[in-house]
Design a protein around this motif. Structure first.
Motif, short mmCIF file in Angstrom:
data_model
loop_
_atom_site.label_atom_id
_atom_site.label_comp_id
_atom_site.label_asym_id
_atom_site.label_seq_id
_atom_site.Cartn_x
_atom_site.Cartn_y
_atom_site.Cartn_z
N GLY A 98 24.36 45.08 -64.94
CA GLY A 98 24.29 46.33 -65.49
C GLY A 98 25.83 46.59 -65.85
O GLY A 98 26.96 46.36 -65.34
N THR A 99 25.90 46.91 -67.33
CA THR A 99 27.11 47.04 -68.16
C THR A 99 27.96 48.36 -67.63
O THR A 99 29.15 48.50 -67.77
CB THR A 99 26.85 47.35 -69.48
N LYS A 100 27.14 49.12 -66.98
CA LYS A 100 27.81 50.51 -66.72
C LYS A 100 28.15 50.55 -65.18
O LYS A 100 29.43 50.86 -64.59
CB LYS A 100 27.18 51.92 -67.02
N THR A 101 27.31 50.06 -64.43
CA THR A 101 27.04 50.21 -62.80
C THR A 101 27.96 49.09 -62.40
O THR A 101 28.56 49.15 -61.34
CB THR A 101 25.82 50.34 -62.53
N LYS A 102 27.85 47.78 -62.98
CA LYS A 102 28.66 46.61 -62.41
C LYS A 102 28.03 46.49 -60.91
O LYS A 102 28.58 46.10 -60.14
CB LYS A 102 30.07 46.64 -62.38
N SER A 103 26.73 46.43 -60.93
CA SER A 103 26.33 46.47 -59.55
C SER A 103 26.05 45.01 -59.12
O SER A 103 25.82 44.21 -59.81
CB SER A 103 24.62 47.00 -59.55
N ASP A 143 21.96 48.64 -68.68
CA ASP A 143 23.28 49.40 -68.59
C ASP A 143 23.46 50.00 -66.98
O ASP A 143 24.47 49.97 -66.54
CB ASP A 143 23.44 50.67 -69.21
N ALA A 144 22.46 50.09 -66.39
CA ALA A 144 22.63 50.21 -64.82
C ALA A 144 21.49 49.82 -64.09
O ALA A 144 20.15 49.60 -64.49
CB ALA A 144 22.49 51.82 -64.74
N VAL A 145 21.98 49.50 -62.66
CA VAL A 145 21.02 48.80 -61.76
C VAL A 145 20.95 50.03 -60.67
O VAL A 145 22.19 49.57 -59.61
CB VAL A 145 21.16 47.60 -61.46
N LEU A 146 20.31 50.80 -60.33
CA LEU A 146 20.87 51.95 -59.39
C LEU A 146 19.78 51.67 -58.00
O LEU A 146 20.26 52.07 -56.92
CB LEU A 146 20.21 53.25 -59.72
N ASP A 147 18.86 50.47 -58.28
CA ASP A 147 18.02 50.30 -56.97
C ASP A 147 17.50 49.01 -57.22
O ASP A 147 17.49 48.33 -58.40
CB ASP A 147 17.03 51.34 -56.84
N SER A 148 17.22 48.40 -56.24
CA SER A 148 16.52 46.94 -56.37
C SER A 148 15.12 46.97 -57.17
O SER A 148 14.54 46.17 -57.83
CB SER A 148 16.17 46.19 -55.00
N GLY A 149 14.44 48.22 -57.03
CA GLY A 149 13.34 48.50 -58.12
C GLY A 149 13.54 48.17 -59.47
O GLY A 149 12.49 47.77 -60.07
N TYR A 150 14.68 48.28 -60.01
CA TYR A 150 14.96 47.99 -61.24
C TYR A 150 14.85 46.68 -61.53
O TYR A 150 14.28 46.17 -62.46
CB TYR A 150 16.48 48.35 -61.72
N LEU A 151 15.33 45.77 -60.89
CA LEU A 151 15.37 44.33 -60.87
C LEU A 151 13.88 43.69 -60.77
O LEU A 151 13.33 42.79 -61.47
CB LEU A 151 16.11 43.56 -59.98
N GLU A 152 13.14 44.36 -59.79
CA GLU A 152 11.76 44.06 -59.65
C GLU A 152 10.93 44.13 -61.02
O GLU A 152 9.98 43.26 -61.27
CB GLU A 152 11.05 44.78 -58.17
N GLN A 153 11.32 45.38 -61.60
CA GLN A 153 10.20 45.23 -62.84
C GLN A 153 10.73 44.31 -64.00
O GLN A 153 9.82 44.08 -64.91
CB GLN A 153 10.57 46.56 -63.41
N ARG A 173 11.89 31.07 -48.61
CA ARG A 173 11.82 31.99 -49.97
C ARG A 173 13.25 32.35 -50.15
O ARG A 173 14.27 32.02 -49.50
CB ARG A 173 10.97 33.24 -49.50
N VAL A 174 13.47 33.22 -51.47
CA VAL A 174 14.59 33.73 -51.81
C VAL A 174 14.77 35.25 -51.52
O VAL A 174 13.83 35.88 -51.96
CB VAL A 174 14.91 33.38 -53.08
N ALA A 175 15.84 35.74 -51.21
CA ALA A 175 15.73 37.26 -50.96
C ALA A 175 16.94 37.62 -51.85
O ALA A 175 17.89 36.99 -52.08
CB ALA A 175 16.51 37.43 -49.56
N ILE A 176 16.80 38.75 -52.17
CA ILE A 176 17.65 39.45 -53.49
C ILE A 176 18.23 40.79 -52.75
O ILE A 176 17.22 41.71 -52.63
CB ILE A 176 16.91 39.64 -54.79
N ILE A 177 19.41 40.96 -52.75
CA ILE A 177 19.93 42.16 -52.12
C ILE A 177 20.81 42.60 -53.17
O ILE A 177 21.64 42.13 -53.71
CB ILE A 177 20.54 42.05 -50.64
N VAL A 178 20.79 44.09 -53.25
CA VAL A 178 21.58 44.69 -54.53
C VAL A 178 22.44 45.90 -53.66
O VAL A 178 22.08 46.60 -52.99
CB VAL A 178 20.58 45.60 -55.53
#
Length: 641
Positions: free
Chosen positions: A204-209, A238-248, A278-283
């Motif tokens: 995320g270029t804006k959120t730096k998540s 530009d923004a990752v506000l939730d893990s659902g962004y990455l899921e898509q 498995r692998v877990a992804i935490i945001v």
């Protein structure tokens, strides 16, 4: 150029486009400090000075070096800044004990002065600004070409609470929150092993998540880890506000209604999946962790399946799976049978259904679609309303709307029952996104059944099955372990086998370490009756022949002694009984004589009679004592013998 080619070219250009630049930091993000405090203060004020919560505080280090500290007031811990940063820096050298004048000032400040473990030196303005926006404090000293960046972040967070979407009766009562550090600590609390790896990256270029990739080294296949990192590194947003962004962004098929990435807010569920390979992804900022790769069977399994006994939970899992299938095909099956094949149902029931639909002017397909849409709207309204109002609306809405629809002739009673049972079946699916996919697929199945009957229903099911067979999640077939078939992995598919029988990890994940249990775990769990020392009738010395013989002989001796004593007691009892009978007879005879003498004399008074009776009793007592004495003596001799 066709429209499809033009659209494809536009999409490729967007994908190849560089990252969205920050127009403020684009030119000066790689600029370094020159050692001038005035220049640094001017740059910070020009960049961040328009914010009311941005603080620039000037002071003197050791009473002689000009310095300034920068921070955002609502993101830092003020007590840490006052006590651990400003206080030691503002003390004079003789008071603070700083006597080594030969050492560079920056090393003295970082190593010997500041009361903080998270203090690093940084010279690039871009990194300093990122640290400030993250919640850190920056100290710039005049004459130093490097600034001190100190971790003083203090963001208010909610407490750890029970997961709202994955409640269980038996299991952990804590769930993830929005803070990445807290979520990782909950995960490390359950996996206290050095094999747990946590790799972080910024997206995320804006959120730096901050995004954490968690896996178990030595268990998880390195190919899966590389694929996860590769897909995440290509996410340009530009923004990752939730893990659902990455899921898509990271799922394999973007057009499929079925979820290919599982999410959960339970730390124990994440730990269990990591143990499987498995692998877990935490945001950071999201309480939901992503789990990859994902197969379809995970969406009707719960953590409670493994905390209760396997027989009971296997039956409940089968019921859950039946409810899942029931919620998918029941409305379309009803439409197909009522519209095209009413002869398949019993005559009495067909007459009852026809009588209920007598006043409905719409065909079955329109009737079912109307009720389905109404139920979906009511369900969505219940979710969005406040909790205090949502429950009342769901109950009143179902009762009022259902009764009103039947009374107005929009739907028949049997249709209301069918839709209600379908809705209850969809609620039995533990995963919300999987239940959402099944709810969506009900509509095309109803339409196909209304047009083609049972043939349309079968065509729809075949299309769904074919689509499921074509899906993959990070290279793993979506219907594993059913397709391709694997008997060992099928122990946790339709039913849940005993834990001591599930000795290996899922083979379709290709883990480095296949074994989950010890070699002889089955024999250790299933005890034989001979080894059960708590059995009431068990004799631990039964295997010793000599001990058994000794016990047998002693038992016989005890039995003989008891028999002898019993015989003696019997003889003694007989003697005592005979003595008592003789005494009683003599007493009766004497008493009769005394009474006769008293009657013949006619002048005897009560005193004489009493004396005679007393004398008779004394004589009888004496005789009793004489008779019982030999008997007692004989019994004593028999007992001694």
């Amino acid at each position: 150029m066709s429209y499809s080619n033009w659209l494809r070219s536009k999409v490729s250009k967007k994908q190849n486009k560089a990252a969205v630049p920050d127009h403020v930091m684009d030119e000066k993000k790689n600029r370094e400090l020159s050692g001038s405090l005035a220049e640094a203060v001017e740059f910070m004020k020009k960049l961040l000075g328009e914010n009311d919560d941005f603080v620039t505080h000037r002071f003197h280090v050791f009473g002689k070096h000009d310095a300034a500290i920068f921070y955002f007031s609502h993101m830092v811990d003020q007590s840490v800044i006052n006590n651990d940063i400003l206080k030691p820096l503002m003390l004079k050298p003789r008071e603070s004990g700083q006597q080594d004048a030969a050492a560079p000032l920056k090393e003295v400040l970082v190593k010997d002065t500041l009361y903080h473990s998270e203090a690093i030196l940084e010279k690039r303005f871009g990194k300093l600004v990122e640290g400030l926006l993250f919640g850190q404090s920056v100290v710039v000293v005049d004459g130093m070409d490097e600034a001190i960046m100190i971790g003083t972040r203090n963001i208010m967070k909610r407490s750890i609470d029970q997961p709202a979407t994955e409640q269980v009766i038996r299991g952990a009562r804590e769930g993830f929150i929005e803070m990445l550090g807290t979520n990782i600590s909950l995960l490390r609390y359950r996996l206290q092993t050095p094999d747990l790896r946590v790799n972080t990256m910024e997206i995320g270029t804006k959120t730096k998540s901050k995004v954490a990739i968690c896996y178990l080294a030595g268990v998880t296949n390195p190919g899966i880890v590389r694929e996860v990192k590769n897909r995440l590194s290509k996410v340009n947003i530009d923004a990752v506000l939730d893990s659902g962004y990455l899921e898509q962004f990271i799922e394999d098929n973007h057009w499929s209604p079925f979820p290919q990435v599982q999410y959960t807010e339970r730390p124990d569920k994440v730990a269990a999946n990591l143990l499987e390979g498995r692998v877990a992804i935490i945001v950071d900022g999201s309480p939901l962790a992503l789990i990859v790769p994902t197969v379809f069977s995970q969406f009707y399994q719960t953590m409670e399946d493994y905390t209760e006994r396997y027989v009971m939970m296997s039956a409940i899992r089968l019921a859950r799976l039946v409810a899942l299938i029931f919620s998918l095909i029941f409305p379309s099956l009803y439409v197909a049978v009522i519209s095209f094949n009413p002869e398949l149902i019993p005559t009495e029931f067909a007459v009852a259904v026809a009588g209920g639909r007598a006043g409905v002017p719409f065909p079955a397909i329109i009737e079912v679609l109307f009720m389905e849409v109404t139920m979906e709207v009511l369900r969505e309204a219940t979710i969005r309303l406040p909790q205090q109002v949502g429950g009342a609306l769901s109950i009143v809405g179902v009762l009022v709307i259902g009764q009103a629809a039947v009374s107005a002739g929009f739907a028949s009673p049997i249709t209301v029952v069918i839709i209600a049972l379908t809705t209850i079946g969809s609620f039995a699916t533990p995963s919300y996104n999987a239940a959402l996919a099944l709810r969506l697929l009900r509509f095309p199945l109803v339409i196909l059944s209304g047009i083609f009957g049972l043939y349309g229903l079968m065509i729809g099911i075949i299309f769904i099955a074919n689509h499921l067979l074509s899906l993959r999640s990070f290279g793993v077939p979506y219907l594993s372990p059913l397709v391709p078939g694997n008997f060992l992995d099928s122990r946790d598919l339709l039913i849940r086998g005993p834990l001591w029988k599930m000795k290996s990890r899922p083979s379709f994940l290709h883990p480095l370490d296949q074994s989950r249990t010890g070699e002889n775990i089955g024999q250790a769990v299933i005890h034989s009756r001979e080894d059960d020392i708590m059995e009431p009738v068990h004799n631990p010395n039964a295997k010793d022949g000599n001990s058994a013989k000794v016990d047998s002989n002693s038992a016989k001796d005890d039995k003989g002694a008891k028999d002898s004593n019993g015989a003696n007691d019997g003889n003694s009892a007989k003697d005592d009984k005979g003595a008592k009978d003789d005494n009683n007879a003599k007493d009766d005879s004497n008493s009769a004589k005394d009474d006769k003498g008293a009657k013949d004399s006619n002048g005897a008074n009560d005193g004489n009679s009493a004396k005679d009776d007393k004398g008779a009793k004394d004589d009888n007592s004496a005789k009793d004592d004489d008779n019982s004495a030999p008997d007692d003596k004989n019994a004593k001799e028999d007992k001694e013998r």
